[in-house]
Design a protein around this motif. Structure first.
Motif, PDB file in Angstrom:
ATOM      1  N   ALA A 136      -4.220  21.333 -56.401  1.00  0.00           N
ATOM      2  CA  ALA A 136      -4.778  21.169 -55.057  1.00  0.00           C
ATOM      3  C   ALA A 136      -4.473  19.765 -54.569  1.00  0.00           C
ATOM      4  O   ALA A 136      -4.776  18.787 -55.254  1.00  0.00           O
ATOM      5  CB  ALA A 136      -6.287  21.401 -55.067  1.00  0.00           C
ATOM      6  N   ILE A 137      -3.864  19.687 -53.398  1.00  0.00           N
ATOM      7  CA  ILE A 137      -3.515  18.405 -52.807  1.00  0.00           C
ATOM      8  C   ILE A 137      -4.242  18.301 -51.475  1.00  0.00           C
ATOM      9  O   ILE A 137      -3.931  19.033 -50.539  1.00  0.00           O
ATOM     10  CB  ILE A 137      -1.995  18.281 -52.596  1.00  0.00           C
ATOM     11  N   ILE A 158      -6.775  22.678 -63.962  1.00  0.00           N
ATOM     12  CA  ILE A 158      -6.854  22.222 -62.575  1.00  0.00           C
ATOM     13  C   ILE A 158      -6.303  20.803 -62.479  1.00  0.00           C
ATOM     14  O   ILE A 158      -6.667  19.927 -63.270  1.00  0.00           O
ATOM     15  CB  ILE A 158      -8.307  22.246 -62.053  1.00  0.00           C
ATOM     16  N   MET A 159      -5.454  20.604 -61.484  1.00  0.00           N
ATOM     17  CA  MET A 159      -4.994  19.264 -61.110  1.00  0.00           C
ATOM     18  C   MET A 159      -5.322  19.107 -59.633  1.00  0.00           C
ATOM     19  O   MET A 159      -4.871  19.904 -58.812  1.00  0.00           O
ATOM     20  CB  MET A 159      -3.495  19.101 -61.339  1.00  0.00           C
ATOM     21  N   ALA A 160      -6.121  18.115 -59.300  1.00  0.00           N
ATOM     22  CA  ALA A 160      -6.535  17.911 -57.910  1.00  0.00           C
ATOM     23  C   ALA A 160      -6.307  16.455 -57.542  1.00  0.00           C
ATOM     24  O   ALA A 160      -6.707  15.547 -58.275  1.00  0.00           O
ATOM     25  CB  ALA A 160      -8.009  18.275 -57.731  1.00  0.00           C
ATOM     26  N   ILE A 179      -8.389  19.091 -67.172  1.00  0.00           N
ATOM     27  CA  ILE A 179      -8.732  18.959 -65.754  1.00  0.00           C
ATOM     28  C   ILE A 179      -8.404  17.535 -65.345  1.00  0.00           C
ATOM     29  O   ILE A 179      -8.883  16.577 -65.960  1.00  0.00           O
ATOM     30  CB  ILE A 179     -10.217  19.261 -65.497  1.00  0.00           C
ATOM     31  N   ILE A 180      -7.597  17.396 -64.310  1.00  0.00           N
ATOM     32  CA  ILE A 180      -7.217  16.075 -63.825  1.00  0.00           C
ATOM     33  C   ILE A 180      -7.627  15.961 -62.363  1.00  0.00           C
ATOM     34  O   ILE A 180      -7.202  16.758 -61.531  1.00  0.00           O
ATOM     35  CB  ILE A 180      -5.696  15.841 -63.964  1.00  0.00           C
ATOM     36  N   ASN A 185     -12.747  10.050 -54.161  1.00  0.00           N
ATOM     37  CA  ASN A 185     -14.116  10.522 -54.291  1.00  0.00           C
ATOM     38  C   ASN A 185     -14.143  11.991 -54.706  1.00  0.00           C
ATOM     39  O   ASN A 185     -14.516  12.860 -53.941  1.00  0.00           O
ATOM     40  CB  ASN A 185     -14.847  10.324 -52.955  1.00  0.00           C
ATOM     41  N   ASP A 186     -13.740  12.287 -55.962  1.00  0.00           N
ATOM     42  CA  ASP A 186     -13.695  13.648 -56.465  1.00  0.00           C
ATOM     43  C   ASP A 186     -14.856  13.892 -57.430  1.00  0.00           C
ATOM     44  O   ASP A 186     -15.334  12.974 -58.072  1.00  0.00           O
ATOM     45  CB  ASP A 186     -12.369  13.928 -57.170  1.00  0.00           C
TER      46      ASP A 186
END
Length: 195
Positions: A136-137, A158-160, A179-180, A185-186
């Motif tokens: 997700a970008i 998940i990579m966000a 998970i990355i 602000n994630d």
């Protein structure tokens, strides 16, 4: 638009799309296989001149698969414009470079977007390149959520990357893989299982 049968792959511009059938893309070479590709916001010449359409919602209760044993396999690629992606079925990507879902929010006009998974997302690498369940970008200062109550399995579940991304693994949800999150602000909220 809807699919309740079988398709080899699909590329859409704008509107809503529901899949209750099978979408399958395959290449035997080092090429690229994409099962579902949405160029969410598109501008084109229509009956009344230039018009812009957005993918408002995509939902799948069926199967979406992409296989490219020597190439790049992406089951779902949403370039921009979708407000909500829902999976209640099965998503599979298998290839030398494999990704279940790529979701990019460029050109998004709504204030909130999200991915909801209550089904199964699997990405399998046939090389030494790690597989990814969801990339997700978030390129805009808007809210973006990845909500999982199903199963996501990949080397990187998940990579966000971007602004204001919330990953919520609900009760009963399983994330298998790393998970990355980005350096902004994630947030990660886990009420399920992460392995």
């Amino acid at each position: 638009d809807a699919n309740s049968g079988s398709m080899t792959s699909i590329y859409i511009f704008g509107g809503n799309f529901n899949n209750s059938g099978h979408i399958f893309a395959r290449t035997l070479s080092e090429g690229e296989a994409i099962g579902f590709h949405a160029a969410g916001t598109s501008t084109r010449v229509g009956e009344n001149g230039w018009e812009t359409r957005s993918v408002l919602r995509f939902s799948s209760t069926g199967t979406i698969a992409a296989v490219a044993l020597g190439g790049t396999a992406t089951a779902v690629n949403i370039e921009s414009g979708a407000n909500r992606f829902e999976n209640f079925g099965n998503i599979l990507a298998q290839g030398a470079i494999s990704t279940g879902i790529i979701y990019d929010t460029l050109y998004l006009t709504s204030s909130e977007q999200n991915i909801y998974n209550a089904g199964t997302i699997s990405a399998i690498s046939t090389s030494n390149i790690p597989s990814v369940g969801i990339i997700a970008i978030n390129q805009q200062d808007k809210n973006f959520s990845i909500i999982n109550s199903g199963s996501i399995t990949a080397d990187y579940a998940i990579m966000a990357d971007g602004l204001n991304i919330v990953v919520q693994n609900q009760s009963g949800g399983t994330l298998t893989g790393s998970i990355i999150l980005g350096s902004f602000n994630d947030t990660l909220i886990n009420d399920g299982e992460i392995t």
